[in-house]
Design a protein around this motif. Structure first.
Motif, PDB file in Angstrom:
ATOM      1  N   VAL A   1     -63.044 -32.259  94.435  1.00 34.89           N
ATOM      2  CA  VAL A   1     -61.835 -32.021  95.232  1.00 34.89           C
ATOM      3  C   VAL A   1     -62.179 -31.955  96.717  1.00 34.89           C
ATOM      4  O   VAL A   1     -61.448 -32.474  97.567  1.00 34.89           O
ATOM      5  N   TRP A   2     -63.296 -31.320  97.041  1.00 32.88           N
ATOM      6  CA  TRP A   2     -63.723 -31.161  98.438  1.00 32.88           C
ATOM      7  C   TRP A   2     -63.949 -32.511  99.111  1.00 32.88           C
ATOM      8  O   TRP A   2     -63.770 -32.662 100.312  1.00 32.88           O
ATOM      9  N   ASN A   3     -64.356 -33.508  98.338  1.00 32.43           N
ATOM     10  CA  ASN A   3     -64.607 -34.858  98.845  1.00 32.43           C
ATOM     11  C   ASN A   3     -63.391 -35.775  98.716  1.00 32.43           C
ATOM     12  O   ASN A   3     -63.490 -36.965  99.020  1.00 32.43           O
ATOM     13  N   LYS A   4     -62.275 -35.254  98.281  1.00 34.40           N
ATOM     14  CA  LYS A   4     -61.127 -36.098  97.945  1.00 34.40           C
ATOM     15  C   LYS A   4     -60.504 -36.748  99.166  1.00 34.40           C
ATOM     16  O   LYS A   4     -60.407 -36.141 100.234  1.00 34.40           O
ATOM     17  N   ARG A   5     -60.053 -37.996  98.977  1.00 43.20           N
ATOM     18  CA  ARG A   5     -59.311 -38.726  99.997  1.00 43.20           C
ATOM     19  C   ARG A   5     -58.005 -39.228  99.410  1.00 43.20           C
ATOM     20  O   ARG A   5     -57.970 -39.695  98.271  1.00 43.20           O
ATOM     21  N   ILE A   6     -56.941 -39.136 100.184  1.00 43.14           N
ATOM     22  CA  ILE A   6     -55.623 -39.575  99.737  1.00 43.14           C
ATOM     23  C   ILE A   6     -55.153 -40.672 100.685  1.00 43.14           C
ATOM     24  O   ILE A   6     -55.272 -40.532 101.913  1.00 43.14           O
ATOM     25  N   SER A   7     -54.611 -41.734 100.146  1.00 43.21           N
ATOM     26  CA  SER A   7     -54.203 -42.857 100.982  1.00 43.21           C
ATOM     27  C   SER A   7     -53.041 -42.457 101.893  1.00 43.21           C
ATOM     28  O   SER A   7     -52.226 -41.597 101.561  1.00 43.21           O
ATOM     29  N   THR A   8     -52.955 -43.121 103.026  1.00 44.63           N
ATOM     30  CA  THR A   8     -51.906 -42.836 104.000  1.00 44.63           C
ATOM     31  C   THR A   8     -50.527 -43.131 103.423  1.00 44.63           C
ATOM     32  O   THR A   8     -49.555 -42.396 103.688  1.00 44.63           O
ATOM     33  N   ALA A   9     -50.423 -44.185 102.640  1.00 44.45           N
ATOM     34  CA  ALA A   9     -49.117 -44.540 102.063  1.00 44.45           C
ATOM     35  C   ALA A   9     -48.609 -43.419 101.149  1.00 44.45           C
ATOM     36  O   ALA A   9     -47.434 -43.017 101.226  1.00 44.45           O
TER      37      ALA A   9
END
Length: 473
Positions: free
Chosen positions: A376-384
């Motif tokens: 979770v700490w490394n998680k990335r979520i797309s801008t869209a």
């Protein structure tokens, strides 16, 4: 193949100072108080063309096996057995003692190469102590000053002669430092892709908590050996010691740290140094395990440690240790869950695992929680996805109006991970209340499955192109 060197000697002869000199960093705590070092600390040494593993050890003393000094002695003897060569450090300034003679005899019995090092040889009157060292029967002493770096060339030559040129100058394929520099984020602003979590890279984990919570015992259980000094006495650990091991094929670098008491109670210089070393370990770690004593959980200091870890931006996991001492486990577990939610609202969803470092119960579940939290700490979520989510949040709970005009959140993107941080472009960012920020953070946790890690949101108002024209008029 490289070689391993152990630094041994009685207390307060300058072993840790020499260790710091050889590794090129102030890793080991140094103080005028005898017996500062208790555990054995490894590091990567470089000495004028030589590279080798160096182990700092506790001062050797004659003591009962069950006493703290006796257990420290056992750790030092284990380091001697592990090493290919011992640097036997004596104090040329203050001369030899009967303990030095006993240690020399012990080293001779082991039959391994020994380099006799006469430290503090720069001091006035050190000549007599230097010549007395010949009586130990370990060959010619090498005069050095670990504090000022004198005599390092002679020390290099003595090590090469003792270990052999072929062994001394053999090259390893990989060099590893004792304290790693935290990796860069390597995050580009506005990335749309959501990278796959790399579950093969090494993971740095710090174990922190109040004194006598069972941190060293927990790490020893993970390793399957008595690698760290433990016992009923509070505050045994002083240095932050790193150890490596594999869990299901993944390298784990774990840092044991000194117990952290309330700041008002920390008055001695040595304890201040130990706590500072623990804080440094937290900053270098990726995931931090806060060890609670399950028999007396949620002391004020426990809560302050959790808050400190989260403010540093680390991923956090709670471990309720000494679970083998709990009788009514179901009732206690329900109480712990209720208190965790109530007393740690800033860490909503934080993973909490009951364990027993003494018996090993629950350790696999704890390690899985560490891995899941790091994911979770490394998680990335797309801008869209973020902007679709932001639009929904504003419909469900619009931002407040200021001076008759409603604040509008225009655009959102993730600017970094480790921990996840987001930027929102909006009007009147200075007027947005803290309560609405908390609403957005709680929404991110729930909708994107991001429990237990710190989440940062930064608001930015676009520049007004007409502002300069208004000022001129």
């Amino acid at each position: 193949m490289s070689f391993t060197v152990a630094i041994v000697g009685r207390p307060n002869v300058g072993k840790s100072t020499l260790f710091n000199r050889l590794v090129g960093k102030k890793l080991a705590l140094v103080d005028d108080t005898p017996g500062v070092t208790r555990d054995r600390r490894p590091g990567d040494a470089r000495l004028m063309g030589l590279t080798f593993t160096i182990i700092d050890t506790a001062g050797l003393e004659e003591a009962d096996e069950e006493s703290l000094q006796g257990r420290m002695r056992a750790q030092t003897e284990a380091a001697i057995d592990e090493a290919d060569l011992s640097l036997f450090v004596v104090d040329a300034k203050n001369g030899l003692t009967p303990v030095d003679t006993a240690l020399a005899e012990m080293l001779r019995r082991r039959g391994k190469p020994v380099v006799l090092v006469a430290n503090k040889s720069e001091a006035r009157g050190s000549d007599s102590g230097f010549y007395d060292a010949y009586t130990l029967g370990l060959g010619e002493p090498t005069p050095i000053s670990a504090e000022h770096g004198q005599g390092m060339l002679d020390l290099r030559d003595a090590i090469v002669e003792a270990i052999g040129k072929d062994r001394a100058y053999a090259k390893d394929d990989v060099a590893v430092t004792d304290v790693d520099i935290p990796p860069g984020e390597n995050d580009a602003d506005g990335e749309d892709e959501e990278p796959i979590y790399d579950d093969t890279r090494p993971l740095r984990v710090a174990i922190v908590g109040r004194p006598n919570a069972g941190k060293s015992t927990l790490i020893n259980r993970f390793l399957g050996e008595d690698r760290l000094l433990t016992g009923p006495e509070a505050g045994i650990t002083r240095d932050s010691i790193s150890v490596e091991w594999d869990w299901r094929g993944r390298t784990i670098k774990m840092f044991d740290t000194a117990g952290m008491r309330r700041k008002a109670r920390v008055t001695e210089k040595l304890e201040k140094l130990s706590v500072a070393d623990a804080l440094r370990a937290i900053r270098f770690a990726e995931t931090v395990v806060i060890v609670f004593d399950a028999t007396i959980p949620f002391e004020k200091q426990d809560l302050q440690i959790v808050d400190l870890v989260l403010r540093e931006g680390r991923a956090a996991v709670l471990a309720f240790n000494k679970w083998d001492m709990i009788e009514d486990r179901q009732a206690v577990l329900a109480d712990l869950r209720e208190k965790t939610d109530r007393l740690l609202p800033q860490a909503r969803g934080i993973r909490a695992v009951p364990i027993s470092g003494q018996t090993g119960w629950g350790l696999d579940k704890l390690m899985q929680s560490i891995i899941d939290t790091d994911r979770v700490w490394n998680k990335r979520i797309s801008t869209a996805r973020l902007n679709r989510w932001l639009e929904t949040q504003q419909i469900q709970h619009p931002p407040p109006a200021v001076s008759g005009r409603r604040i509008k959140l225009k655009y959102m993107t993730q600017v970094k991970a480790r921990p996840p941080a987001f930027m929102i472009s909006c009007t009147r960012s200075d007027a947005l209340p803290e309560s609405y920020t908390r609403y957005l953070i709680n929404g991110l946790r729930a909708d994107f499955d991001m429990p237990s890690v710190p989440i940062r949101i930064h608001f930015r108002s676009p520049d007004n192109p007409y502002e300069s024209k208004k000022k001129r008029t």
